[in-house]
Design an enzyme around this catalytic site. Structure first.
Site, PDB file in Angstrom:
ATOM      1  N   ASP A 102      19.635  35.503 -16.429  1.00  9.46           N
ATOM      2  CA  ASP A 102      20.756  35.742 -17.360  1.00  9.46           C
ATOM      3  C   ASP A 102      21.796  36.704 -16.781  1.00  9.46           C
ATOM      4  O   ASP A 102      22.937  36.733 -17.235  1.00  9.46           O
ATOM      5  CB  ASP A 102      20.235  36.329 -18.677  1.00  9.46           C
ATOM      6  CG  ASP A 102      19.152  35.479 -19.314  1.00  9.46           C
ATOM      7  OD1 ASP A 102      19.040  34.293 -18.956  1.00  9.46           O
ATOM      8  OD2 ASP A 102      18.408  36.003 -20.170  1.00  9.46           O
TER       9      ASP A 102
ATOM     10  N   ARG B 294      14.913  28.343 -13.633  1.00  8.98           N
ATOM     11  CA  ARG B 294      14.090  29.503 -13.292  1.00  8.98           C
ATOM     12  C   ARG B 294      13.145  29.255 -12.114  1.00  8.98           C
ATOM     13  O   ARG B 294      12.612  30.206 -11.538  1.00  8.98           O
ATOM     14  CB  ARG B 294      13.265  29.926 -14.514  1.00  8.98           C
ATOM     15  CG  ARG B 294      14.150  30.377 -15.651  1.00  8.98           C
ATOM     16  CD  ARG B 294      13.581  31.458 -16.502  1.00  8.98           C
ATOM     17  NE  ARG B 294      12.196  31.418 -16.802  1.00  8.98           N
ATOM     18  CZ  ARG B 294      11.688  31.675 -18.018  1.00  8.98           C
ATOM     19  NH1 ARG B 294      12.504  31.935 -19.029  1.00  8.98           N
ATOM     20  NH2 ARG B 294      10.403  31.690 -18.212  1.00  8.98           N
TER      21      ARG B 294
HETATM   22  O1  F6P Z   1      15.804  35.502 -20.183  1.00  7.47           O
HETATM   23  C1  F6P Z   1      15.552  34.398 -19.386  1.00  7.47           C
HETATM   24  C2  F6P Z   1      15.490  33.135 -20.220  1.00  7.47           C
HETATM   25  O2  F6P Z   1      15.288  32.053 -19.345  1.00  7.47           O
HETATM   26  C3  F6P Z   1      16.704  32.901 -21.108  1.00  7.47           C
HETATM   27  O3  F6P Z   1      17.809  32.415 -20.402  1.00  7.47           O
HETATM   28  C4  F6P Z   1      16.127  31.932 -22.100  1.00  7.47           C
HETATM   29  O4  F6P Z   1      16.811  31.978 -23.333  1.00  7.47           O
HETATM   30  C5  F6P Z   1      14.718  32.430 -22.268  1.00  7.47           C
HETATM   31  O5  F6P Z   1      14.403  33.179 -21.115  1.00  7.47           O
HETATM   32  C6  F6P Z   1      13.713  31.360 -22.448  1.00  7.47           C
HETATM   33  O6  F6P Z   1      12.507  31.973 -22.739  1.00  7.47           O
HETATM   34  P1  F6P Z   1      11.115  31.207 -22.709  1.00  7.47           P
HETATM   35  O7  F6P Z   1      10.723  31.055 -21.271  1.00  7.47           O
HETATM   36  O8  F6P Z   1      10.225  32.072 -23.486  1.00  7.47           O
HETATM   37  O9  F6P Z   1      11.351  29.859 -23.344  1.00  7.47           O
END
Ligand code: F6P
Length: 358
Positions: free
Chosen positions: A140, A285
């Protein structure tokens, strides 16, 4: 400094393993120190006995630098000061974590996390009376007082590649293609990828959009550029001037999601355009870190160990104006880092004629 701990906390991203590797290399080569990897962040410290792994140089001889995810595991839940118990109650379990840290005989801890994680870890280490240094990571890029956090550059690369792949199919079918990116309340990924990937419209959480302005942008493209297709990048927490951010509830686990499809329907209804939506999600990610994220992670890891060796605590390593520095964690957690609406990227986007929805 004889023995230090390292852990990753919060959502994963590319470049975490490169940072762990740098911590170990610097600690061993620079100070002859031992590094203990703590598994699954504070969850590993709540286990009896604490779950850890020794990190020696041989662990890093293979693919680790290049690999996504985190070799130490991570958690996004289970705040030790307000730990949710199976019976629905909430307990302060910080004492258990502090005992675990003492039992490991650590002289200091390096936590690789977002600002929320670093605040928790710093609080725990203050209770333990031991030094703590934070390394910022998050796709982010919303950690204050650093221009870049580990993982952002890679995520922007992934989103840009997605736009490169969407453009030809948009052109072939004369469609409006919407790409929904992650980023929570900050539009950094959407803005950077949108500029890099040639978007016509970029929608950010920081700028509520008006559907009529998006429709007139699409109409302008059709009339002036004789182009019947377009690319729109929409941050997951973007919302219209009269709307709210969209969420999905996975049985009580509520996450951002759905704005891309909502916007797609709005555009189809308002303009009649053939519209399709791609939600990029966690693809942003994973995968190998970009070269920049590897450099950043390596430089951060080295500096973090040097700070611990100097007896420093309560600081976060930071990238600023092409240099590594360190900043106060108290200052980091007291601020937010939304997109700067007067910044260079916004000026570039507007200068290129990209519609920001306002
Ligand atoms: O903070 C990183 C992030 O990938 C955000 O961009 C996204 O909203 C969130 O984490 C998603 O979280 P999770 O992996 O719990 O679905």
């Amino acid at each position: 400094m004889k023995r230090i701990g390292v852990l990753t906390s919060g959502g994963d991203c590319s470049g975490l393993n490169a940072a762990i590797r740098a911590v170990v290399k610097r600690a061993v080569h620079g100070f002859g120190a031992e590094v203990i990897g703590i598994l699954d962040s504070t969850e590993g410290l709540l286990a009896e006995p604490p779950r850890t792994v020794p990190l020696s140089l041989d662990v890093f001889s293979g693919q680790v630098l290049r690999s996504g995810g985190t070799m130490l595991g991570t958690v996004t839940k289970g705040h030790p000061f307000r730990y949710p118990m199976p019976d629905g109650s909430v307990q302060d379990r910080s004492g258990t974590v502090v005992s675990a840290i003492h039992s490991l005989g650590l002289d200091g801890l390096i936590g690789i996390g977002g600002d929320g994680s670093m605040k928790i870890l710093h609080g725990l280490m203050e209770l333990a009376g031991l030094p703590f240094i934070g390394i910022p990571k998050t796709i982010d890029n919303d950690v204050p007082l650093t221009e870049f956090a580990i993982g952002f550059h890679t995520a922007v690369g992934v989103a840009t590649e997605a736009l490169d792949r969407l453009q030809p199919t948009a052109a072939s079918h004369q469609r409006v293609m919407i790409l929904e990116t992650m980023g929570r309340q900050a539009g950094h990924i959407a803005l950077s990828a949108g500029i890099a990937g040639g978007a016509d419209v970029i929608l950010l959480p920081e700028v509520p959009y008006n559907i009529d302005f998006i429709a007139s942008k699409l109409e302008g493209i059709r009339k002036e550029e004789k182009r019947n297709h377009a690319l729109i990048v929409c941050a997951e927490a973007a919302h219209s001037v009269n709307g709210k951010a969209a969420f999905i509830d996975y049985a009580g686990d509520v996450v951002y999601g759905g704005i891309g499809h909502q916007l797609g329907r709005e555009i189809a209804l308002t303009t009649g355009a053939d519209t399709r939506v791609t939600v990029l999600g966690h693809v942003q990610r994973g995968g190998p870190p970009s070269s920049f994220d590897r450099v950043l992670a390596s430089a951060f890891g080295v500096r973090a160990v040097d700070l611990l060796a100097d007896g420093v605590s309560g600081r976060m390593v930071s990238w600023w104006d092409g240099r590594i520095r360190d900043v106060s964690l108290a200052d980091v957690v007291a601020q937010e880092k939304p997109v700067n609406l007067q910044g260079s990227r916004m000026r570039a986007a507007r200068g290129l004629g990209i519609c920001i929805g306002d």
